[in-house]
Scaffold this active site. Structure first.
Site, PDB file in Angstrom:
ATOM      1  N   SER A 106       0.938  -1.203   0.080  1.00  0.00           N
ATOM      2  CA  SER A 106      -0.092   0.004   0.087  1.00  0.00           C
ATOM      3  C   SER A 106       0.820   1.210   0.111  1.00  0.00           C
ATOM      4  CB  SER A 106      -0.693  -0.164   1.141  1.00  0.00           C
ATOM      5  OG  SER A 106      -1.506   1.316   1.447  1.00  0.00           O
ATOM      6  N   TYR A 153      -2.049  -0.961  10.712  1.00  0.00           N
ATOM      7  CA  TYR A 153      -2.459  -1.233   9.061  1.00  0.00           C
ATOM      8  C   TYR A 153      -0.809  -1.056   8.417  1.00  0.00           C
ATOM      9  CZ  TYR A 153      -4.059  -1.329   4.358  1.00  0.00           C
ATOM     10  OH  TYR A 153      -3.907  -1.512   2.961  1.00  0.00           O
TER      11      TYR A 153
HETATM   12  P1  NAD Z   1     -11.466  -6.055  -0.306  1.00  0.00           P
HETATM   13  O1  NAD Z   1     -12.273  -5.900   1.112  1.00  0.00           O
HETATM   14  O2  NAD Z   1     -12.389  -6.266  -1.376  1.00  0.00           O
HETATM   15  O3  NAD Z   1     -10.367  -7.261  -0.008  1.00  0.00           O
HETATM   16  C1  NAD Z   1      -9.744  -7.562   1.041  1.00  0.00           C
HETATM   17  C2  NAD Z   1     -10.165  -9.087   1.197  1.00  0.00           C
HETATM   18  O4  NAD Z   1      -9.609  -9.805   2.368  1.00  0.00           O
HETATM   19  C3  NAD Z   1     -11.534  -9.291   1.536  1.00  0.00           C
HETATM   20  O5  NAD Z   1     -12.394  -9.467   0.446  1.00  0.00           O
HETATM   21  C4  NAD Z   1     -11.432 -10.687   2.314  1.00  0.00           C
HETATM   22  O6  NAD Z   1     -11.777 -11.817   1.688  1.00  0.00           O
HETATM   23  C5  NAD Z   1     -10.098 -10.886   2.649  1.00  0.00           C
HETATM   24  N1  NAD Z   1      -9.845 -10.732   4.346  1.00  0.00           N
HETATM   25  C6  NAD Z   1      -9.851 -10.163   5.118  1.00  0.00           C
HETATM   26  N2  NAD Z   1      -9.715 -10.468   6.209  1.00  0.00           N
HETATM   27  C7  NAD Z   1      -9.519 -11.864   6.338  1.00  0.00           C
HETATM   28  C8  NAD Z   1      -9.378 -13.219   6.969  1.00  0.00           C
HETATM   29  N3  NAD Z   1      -9.198 -12.959   8.266  1.00  0.00           N
HETATM   30  N4  NAD Z   1      -9.435 -14.329   6.461  1.00  0.00           N
HETATM   31  C9  NAD Z   1      -9.452 -14.432   5.171  1.00  0.00           C
HETATM   32  N5  NAD Z   1      -9.766 -13.548   4.390  1.00  0.00           N
HETATM   33  C10 NAD Z   1      -9.578 -12.193   4.863  1.00  0.00           C
HETATM   34  O7  NAD Z   1     -10.536  -4.700  -0.212  1.00  0.00           O
HETATM   35  P2  NAD Z   1      -9.468  -4.452  -1.018  1.00  0.00           P
HETATM   36  O8  NAD Z   1      -9.184  -2.741  -0.878  1.00  0.00           O
HETATM   37  O9  NAD Z   1      -9.649  -4.829  -2.408  1.00  0.00           O
HETATM   38  O10 NAD Z   1      -8.204  -5.093  -0.188  1.00  0.00           O
HETATM   39  C11 NAD Z   1      -7.237  -6.033  -1.397  1.00  0.00           C
HETATM   40  C12 NAD Z   1      -5.780  -5.441  -0.770  1.00  0.00           C
HETATM   41  O11 NAD Z   1      -5.428  -4.221  -1.041  1.00  0.00           O
HETATM   42  C13 NAD Z   1      -5.653  -5.422   0.886  1.00  0.00           C
HETATM   43  O12 NAD Z   1      -4.449  -6.109   1.013  1.00  0.00           O
HETATM   44  C14 NAD Z   1      -5.665  -4.147   1.149  1.00  0.00           C
HETATM   45  O13 NAD Z   1      -4.732  -3.785   2.276  1.00  0.00           O
HETATM   46  C15 NAD Z   1      -4.916  -3.600  -0.152  1.00  0.00           C
HETATM   47  N6  NAD Z   1      -4.959  -2.155  -0.154  1.00  0.00           N
HETATM   48  C16 NAD Z   1      -6.171  -1.608  -0.635  1.00  0.00           C
HETATM   49  C17 NAD Z   1      -6.530  -0.099  -0.969  1.00  0.00           C
HETATM   50  C18 NAD Z   1      -7.689   0.334  -1.165  1.00  0.00           C
HETATM   51  O14 NAD Z   1      -7.787   1.773  -1.063  1.00  0.00           O
HETATM   52  N7  NAD Z   1      -8.599  -0.401  -1.083  1.00  0.00           N
HETATM   53  C19 NAD Z   1      -5.158   0.604  -0.863  1.00  0.00           C
HETATM   54  C20 NAD Z   1      -3.958  -0.032  -0.617  1.00  0.00           C
HETATM   55  C21 NAD Z   1      -3.927  -1.244  -0.371  1.00  0.00           C
END
Ligand code: NAD
Ligand code: MG
Length: 298
Positions: A190, A203
């Site tokens: 991130s 985080y």
């Molecule tokens: P999202 O909620 O769609 O995806 C995150 C997924 O993590 C969930 O769908 C879930 O299936 C899984 N998850 C969480 N806790 C879990 C657990 N205990 N057991 C099993 N699965 C679990 O959101 P996203 O934003 O697509 O996130 C994907 C990645 O992107 C993450 O690592 C997040 O930190 C990273 N990220 C997101 C952003 C943003 O702005 N959305 C920015 C930087 C990084």
């Protein structure tokens, strides 16, 4: 398809119609409930055979960035296993349907990433279902904001590190004996790894750990022909954000402080994962590919 990822477009105007709205969801949140809907590339991602015959495991593949990546991988010719929490079955089964429509063999393997036994079983089941493994995307993640460190419970700190860091370790370790030369590992980090928000201290710490893990392991696995890289998203419209990833007042302005002036869509992340997964990036190792709307990174 009216537009695909190759259509010449002004990135300032792209997705201007998807404006973030205040809404609160219970963690982990569902794409099915996200308002307005995110773009996972369902209607736009066009594959050109870049991952033909590949076998991929994607954690958090039910929604957001992981789901967009799963769709892209399947349309590029890969078979795909996705991991997600049992309460996300609705999102996961929709994505599985889209992957099957693309002709992919699909495995849906629900469970909790905080559990090392699940992480090991996940790899074994993915290998069995796909007949091997040569792409691993460690993408599942937990983000819960707290205004003060004194509000971060020991449980939250532990859960965030288990989900974001320990699971990556457990899954990667279990996957290694199965990965042939040519395989690729991609970890979702991130912008928070470099520019931590005051309200995301736990985080952000997991994300800088992921960067160090990626760069260290990339050197270790290079002689074996396995490449390890990371993708670092900026503000992306996914269920993670309105399910306590940000305070509601920040959701309404989500992404406006980027040079492009808008939040990103999961569909804009998928090509970065495809590039790092595919042999076209054969000389790219230990790299962090930032997809963040233009925010400067080290
Ligand atoms: P999202 O909620 O769609 O995806 C995150 C997924 O993590 C969930 O769908 C879930 O299936 C899984 N998850 C969480 N806790 C879990 C657990 N205990 N057991 C099993 N699965 C679990 O959101 P996203 O934003 O697509 O996130 C994907 C990645 O992107 C993450 O690592 C997040 O930190 C990273 N990220 C997101 C952003 C943003 O702005 N959305 C920015 C930087 C990084
Ligand atoms: Mg989800």
């Amino acid at each position: 398809m009216s537009r695909d990822q190759y259509t010449f477009t002004n990135p300032v105007e792209l997705y201007a119609d998807i404006q973030p709205q205040k809404q609160h969801m219970r963690e982990p949140g569902l794409d099915a409930d996200l308002t307005p809907k995110a773009d996972l590339g369902e209607e736009s991602y066009r594959g050109t055979g870049r991952l033909t015959g590949r076998k991929a495991l994607i954690t958090g593949g039910d929604s957001g960035i992981g789901a967009a990546t799963a769709i892209a991988f399947a349309r590029e010719g890969a078979d795909v296993a996705i991991s997600y929490l049992p309460e996300e079955e609705e999102d996961a089964s929709r994505i599985a349907g889209i992957l099957r429509e693309a002709g992919a063999t699909v495995a849906t393997i629900p469970g909790d990433l905080r559990d090392p036994e699940y992480c090991r079983t996940l790899v074994a089941e993915a290998v069995a279902a796909l007949g091997g493994l040569d792409i691993l995307v460690n993408n599942g993640g937990k983000q819960v904001f707290q205004e003060s460190l004194t509000d971060v419970t020991d449980e939250q700190f532990d859960d965030t590190f288990k989900t974001n860091v320990y699971a990556m370790f457990w899954i990667t370790k279990a996957a290694l004996p199965h990965l042939p030369a040519g395989s690729t590992i991609i970890n979702t980090t991130s912008i928070q790894a470099y520019s931590p928000s005051d309200i995301l201290v736990d985080y952000a710490s997991t994300k800088s750990t992921i960067n160090a893990f990626t760069k260290g392991l990339a050197q270790q696995l290079a002689p074996k022909g396995i490449r390890v890289n990371a993708v670092a998203p900026g503000p992306i419209w996914t269920p993670l954000q309105p399910s306590d990833g940000q305070p509601q007042e920040k959701i309404a302005q989500f992404g406006q402080d980027t040079p492009l002036g808008r939040m990103g869509q999961p569909a804009e992340l998928a090509p970065a994962y495809v590039f790092l997964a595919s042999p076209e990036s054969s000389y790219v190792l230990g790299e962090t590919l930032n997809v963040n709307g233009g925010m400067p990174t080290p």
